[in-house]
Design a protein around this motif. Structure first.
Motif, PDB file in Angstrom:
ATOM      1  N   ARG A  94      22.647  37.475  19.800  1.00  0.00           N
ATOM      2  CA  ARG A  94      22.783  36.352  18.881  1.00  0.00           C
ATOM      3  C   ARG A  94      21.961  36.541  17.611  1.00  0.00           C
ATOM      4  N   ALA A  95      22.227  37.645  16.868  1.00  0.00           N
ATOM      5  CA  ALA A  95      21.538  37.851  15.589  1.00  0.00           C
ATOM      6  C   ALA A  95      22.026  36.808  14.587  1.00  0.00           C
ATOM      7  N   SER A  96      21.129  36.336  13.774  1.00  0.00           N
ATOM      8  CA  SER A  96      21.449  35.282  12.820  1.00  0.00           C
ATOM      9  C   SER A  96      21.112  35.724  11.417  1.00  0.00           C
ATOM     10  N   SER A  97      21.824  35.185  10.440  1.00  0.00           N
ATOM     11  CA  SER A  97      21.531  35.511   9.049  1.00  0.00           C
ATOM     12  C   SER A  97      20.163  34.999   8.622  1.00  0.00           C
ATOM     13  N   SER A  98      19.550  34.130   9.394  1.00  0.00           N
ATOM     14  CA  SER A  98      18.227  33.613   9.047  1.00  0.00           C
ATOM     15  C   SER A  98      17.103  34.505   9.567  1.00  0.00           C
ATOM     16  N   TYR A  99      17.454  35.574  10.251  1.00  0.00           N
ATOM     17  CA  TYR A  99      16.437  36.439  10.848  1.00  0.00           C
ATOM     18  C   TYR A  99      15.722  37.267   9.779  1.00  0.00           C
ATOM     19  N   VAL A 100      14.485  37.623  10.119  1.00  0.00           N
ATOM     20  CA  VAL A 100      13.715  38.623   9.393  1.00  0.00           C
ATOM     21  C   VAL A 100      13.506  39.783  10.353  1.00  0.00           C
ATOM     22  N   MET A 101      13.821  40.979   9.910  1.00  0.00           N
ATOM     23  CA  MET A 101      13.672  42.178  10.740  1.00  0.00           C
ATOM     24  C   MET A 101      12.453  42.958  10.270  1.00  0.00           C
ATOM     25  N   GLY A 102      11.699  43.479  11.224  1.00  0.00           N
ATOM     26  CA  GLY A 102      10.481  44.179  10.843  1.00  0.00           C
ATOM     27  C   GLY A 102      10.286  45.469  11.624  1.00  0.00           C
ATOM     28  N   TRP A 103       9.467  46.328  11.044  1.00  0.00           N
ATOM     29  CA  TRP A 103       8.999  47.532  11.728  1.00  0.00           C
ATOM     30  C   TRP A 103       7.476  47.437  11.854  1.00  0.00           C
ATOM     31  N   PHE A 104       6.995  47.767  13.029  1.00  0.00           N
ATOM     32  CA  PHE A 104       5.570  47.815  13.305  1.00  0.00           C
ATOM     33  C   PHE A 104       5.265  49.179  13.918  1.00  0.00           C
ATOM     34  N   ARG A 105       3.993  49.542  13.972  1.00  0.00           N
ATOM     35  CA  ARG A 105       3.618  50.784  14.629  1.00  0.00           C
ATOM     36  C   ARG A 105       2.273  50.632  15.330  1.00  0.00           C
ATOM     37  N   GLN A 106       2.099  51.453  16.344  1.00  0.00           N
ATOM     38  CA  GLN A 106       0.843  51.438  17.081  1.00  0.00           C
ATOM     39  C   GLN A 106       0.433  52.866  17.381  1.00  0.00           C
ATOM     40  N   ALA A 107      -0.702  53.264  16.828  1.00  0.00           N
ATOM     41  CA  ALA A 107      -1.253  54.584  17.073  1.00  0.00           C
ATOM     42  C   ALA A 107      -2.170  54.521  18.291  1.00  0.00           C
ATOM     43  N   PRO A 108      -2.405  55.653  18.951  1.00  0.00           N
ATOM     44  CA  PRO A 108      -3.276  55.658  20.142  1.00  0.00           C
ATOM     45  C   PRO A 108      -4.651  55.075  19.828  1.00  0.00           C
TER      46      PRO A 108
END
Length: 117
Positions: free
Chosen positions: A26-40
């Protein structure tokens, strides 16, 4: 909404990689998509975000000018183009989604990016 991240790998410093985040459900046009990262041994950190509707973008200072986030509405996919990669970009990268004004509640499984010096 379900998220599936892919595209990680091993690359030399200065190289490029493109990450993919396929969204389903149920993706919506009101969504914000993000990328995150985690290093050791480090906290998870924000990398970039894009609004699904108009494509407005934001970036962490550490990746500005090197990374580009984009989306293809017809394919329900978000991309992270990473250029001029540095060893310090090595991390597990996660895609995430939130509704406008909310928290990032939806997360993909992560994809490993390793940059060798």
């Amino acid at each position: 909404v379900q998220l599936q991240a892919s595209g990680g790998g091993l690359v030399q410093a200065g190289g490029s990689l493109r990450l993919f985040c396929a969204a389903s459900g149920r993706a919506s046009s009101s969504y914000v998509m993000g990328w995150f990262r985690q290093a050791p041994g480090k906290e998870r950190e924000f990398v970039a975000a894009i609004t699904w509707s108009v494509g407005a973008t934001s970036y962490a200072d550490s990746v500005k000018g090197r990374f580009t986030i984009s989306r293809d509405i017809t394919r329900n996919t978000v991309y992270l183009q990473m250029n001029s990669l540095k060893p310090e970009d090595t991390a597990v990268y996660y895609c995430a989604a939130r509704v406008a004004g909310g928290e990032f509640d939806y997360w993909g499984q992560g994809t490993q990016v390793t940059v060798s010096s």
